[in-house]
Design a protein around this motif. Structure first.
Motif, mmCIF file in Angstrom:
data_model
loop_
_atom_site.group_PDB
_atom_site.id
_atom_site.type_symbol
_atom_site.label_atom_id
_atom_site.label_comp_id
_atom_site.label_asym_id
_atom_site.label_seq_id
_atom_site.Cartn_x
_atom_site.Cartn_y
_atom_site.Cartn_z
ATOM 1 N N ASN A 1 -7.885 1.530 2.723
ATOM 2 C CA ASN A 1 -8.239 1.688 4.145
ATOM 3 C C ASN A 1 -9.003 0.590 4.208
ATOM 4 O O ASN A 1 -9.010 0.599 6.005
ATOM 5 C CB ASN A 1 -8.079 2.758 4.585
ATOM 6 N N ARG B 1 -6.657 3.555 12.946
ATOM 7 C CA ARG B 1 -8.669 3.372 12.344
ATOM 8 C C ARG B 1 -9.187 2.402 12.792
ATOM 9 O O ARG B 1 -9.880 2.848 12.759
ATOM 10 C CB ARG B 1 -8.057 3.654 10.451
ATOM 11 N N GLU C 1 -8.096 5.102 -2.517
ATOM 12 C CA GLU C 1 -7.567 5.533 -1.351
ATOM 13 C C GLU C 1 -8.412 4.439 0.189
ATOM 14 O O GLU C 1 -7.500 3.911 0.588
ATOM 15 C CB GLU C 1 -6.777 6.671 -0.481
ATOM 16 N N GLU C 2 -9.304 4.849 -0.428
ATOM 17 C CA GLU C 2 -10.422 4.467 0.524
ATOM 18 C C GLU C 2 -10.729 3.686 0.167
ATOM 19 O O GLU C 2 -10.487 2.001 1.690
ATOM 20 C CB GLU C 2 -11.476 5.517 0.138
ATOM 21 N N ASP D 1 -6.165 9.183 4.176
ATOM 22 C CA ASP D 1 -4.909 9.360 5.446
ATOM 23 C C ASP D 1 -4.077 10.434 5.060
ATOM 24 O O ASP D 1 -5.082 12.037 4.570
ATOM 25 C CB ASP D 1 -3.941 8.682 4.355
ATOM 26 N N SER E 1 0.951 -1.171 0.244
ATOM 27 C CA SER E 1 0.659 0.055 -0.075
ATOM 28 C C SER E 1 0.979 1.453 -0.040
ATOM 29 O O SER E 1 1.857 1.640 1.187
ATOM 30 C CB SER E 1 -1.010 0.150 1.150
ATOM 31 N N PHE F 1 -11.443 7.292 6.252
ATOM 32 C CA PHE F 1 -11.287 6.543 5.803
ATOM 33 C C PHE F 1 -9.382 7.129 4.304
ATOM 34 O O PHE F 1 -9.218 5.800 4.184
ATOM 35 C CB PHE F 1 -11.992 5.941 4.349
ATOM 36 N N ARG G 1 -0.492 0.121 9.766
ATOM 37 C CA ARG G 1 -0.625 1.661 9.468
ATOM 38 C C ARG G 1 -1.873 1.156 10.069
ATOM 39 O O ARG G 1 -2.827 2.609 9.832
ATOM 40 C CB ARG G 1 -0.760 1.645 7.492
ATOM 41 N N VAL G 2 -2.738 0.427 9.954
ATOM 42 C CA VAL G 2 -4.111 -0.227 10.441
ATOM 43 C C VAL G 2 -4.789 0.080 11.861
ATOM 44 O O VAL G 2 -5.535 0.102 11.726
ATOM 45 C CB VAL G 2 -3.890 -1.287 9.623
ATOM 46 N N ASP H 1 -7.575 -2.484 4.565
ATOM 47 C CA ASP H 1 -6.796 -3.245 6.042
ATOM 48 C C ASP H 1 -7.939 -2.701 6.748
ATOM 49 O O ASP H 1 -7.963 -4.597 7.949
ATOM 50 C CB ASP H 1 -6.128 -2.105 6.286
#
Length: 377
Positions: free
Chosen positions: A284, A343, A280-281, A377, A238, A375, A339-340, A287
């Motif tokens: 995420n 969120r 991008e959304e 970054d 990603s 969602f 990274r997850v 993930d």
């Protein structure tokens, strides 16, 4: 790459040896395969059925109008079948017996990874390669040594040489690992460029050959032929650099302008009318779906393999909050298991407790509609 990125982030050097079997699926000896199946408890009618499926095949060579005689096929599992890769994996399943480093097997793609901070650790890697070579001779599954490659990760630039069957293995700075471009700096930019090139080529073909500008037709073509190039195994690569994210998003931007009547609309409005999320959304969202599946036992990996569930008194948020370790390197900070976390922790209890994957997806859709930017970054 979870363990590799973790070790490098902690300051260790890691060497990865990518192995290549010579004509892998064609070389599996039938009789030896049946012995291994029997050792795994497969016998009786099932073993006879597998034997009948493998045997009784013949082949000949035809060239320049002539042909050889028919010969019995005594090795190989049929490629393109469902059973073939499974039988191959069963046959090589014990290849890592006695190996001290980490062996990863996926069909005929096998690699060995291990720390390489000093001569003792590099010697251990060489010893493992010697064991693998002996296994390949014993079980008639030889490696194509010229195609076996070594990649070094981390700061230590001593980069020892490794040998198989007396041949020095080639060192590379990038390699394709299950279709994903992996580089020695563990950054995703080259994979992003590869994905962009393939998607752009396919989108250009659609633009040239499809006259219709119907939303339904173009949307189906985009979802089927273009977007998969941008999302194949994306949880492993990603993008986190802005230029890489924008590069991938450019493909969907172009596609949405191809639809009749949407040329002059803003990008977000075009997506809203087409029922699409930004790429991008979607990454995420993907993930979060992976974390949910791992937590619910819907994945083959365990929660402990990637995450540490926080303990102690909870002051806010849901009851399955994940803890996050400090990372020194960008590639580790933006790797899936890191990274997850933020969120996931920001989800509400109702969404996390969803009784099914579909219910969880519906919860994410609700959040997307009500929490603008959740969602992103």
């Amino acid at each position: 790459m979870e363990r590799v990125t973790k070790e490098v982030d902690e300051g260790n050097s890691v060497d990865a040896v990518y192995l290549d079997f010579a004509k892998a699926f064609d070389k599996v000896p039938h009789e030896r395969l049946k012995r291994k199946l029997k050792s795994h408890g497969i016998g009786g009618g099932l073993l006879r059925w597998i034997g009948n499926w493998l045997e009784g095949r013949t082949q000949r060579v035809c060239t320049q109008g002539g042909s050889s005689g028919w010969r019995k096929v005594v090795s190989g599992v049929p490629q393109g079948s469902v059973l073939g890769p499974l039988l191959f994996l069963i046959y090589i399943n014990d290849i890592d017996a006695g190996v001290v480093n980490w062996v990863y097997k996926f069909a005929d793609d096998t690699k060995v990874c291990g720390k390489a901070n000093d001569i003792n650790e590099s010697s251990a890697m060489q010893a493992d390669l010697d064991k693998l070579s002996r296994w390949s001779f014993d079980w008639q599954m030889l490696f194509n040594v010229e195609k076996c490659k070594v990649m070094h990760f981390g700061r230590n630039k001593t980069e020892p040489n490794y040998f198989m069957n007396g041949i020095k293995l080639e060192k590379v700075k990038e390699i394709r690992d299950l279709g994903v471009v992996v580089t020695e700096d563990l950054k995703p930019s080259k994979q992003c460029q590869k994905a962009y090139n393939r998607a752009a080529s396919m989108l250009g073909m659609i633009r040239r050959t499809i006259k219709s500008r119907s939303a339904n037709i173009l949307l189906n073509l985009y979802k089927t032929l273009v977007r998969p190039h941008l999302e194949y195994a994306v949880s492993a690569w990603s993008p986190y650099y802005k230029k890489d994210r924008e590069l991938l998003e450019r493909i969907q931007h172009r596609f949405s302008k191809m639809v009749k009547g949407m040329e002059c609309l803003e990008y977000r409005e075009r997506l809203r009318r087409l029922g699409l999320w930004t790429l991008e959304e979607r990454r995420n969202r993907g993930d979060l779906l992976e974390v949910y599946k791992i937590n619910k036992g819907l994945s083959k990996v365990a929660m402990d393999d990637f995450f540490h569930v926080g303990t102690g008194q909870r002051t806010r948020g849901h009851s399955l909050r994940l803890s996050k370790k400090q990372s020194a390197k960008d590639f580790r900070l933006h790797f899936f298991s890191q990274r997850v976390v933020n969120r996931w922790n920001a989800l509400d209890q109702e969404t996390v407790d969803a009784p099914s994957l579909n219910s969880f997806k519906n919860g994410l859709q609700r959040i997307h509609s009500t929490k603008i930017g959740f969602f992103e970054d």
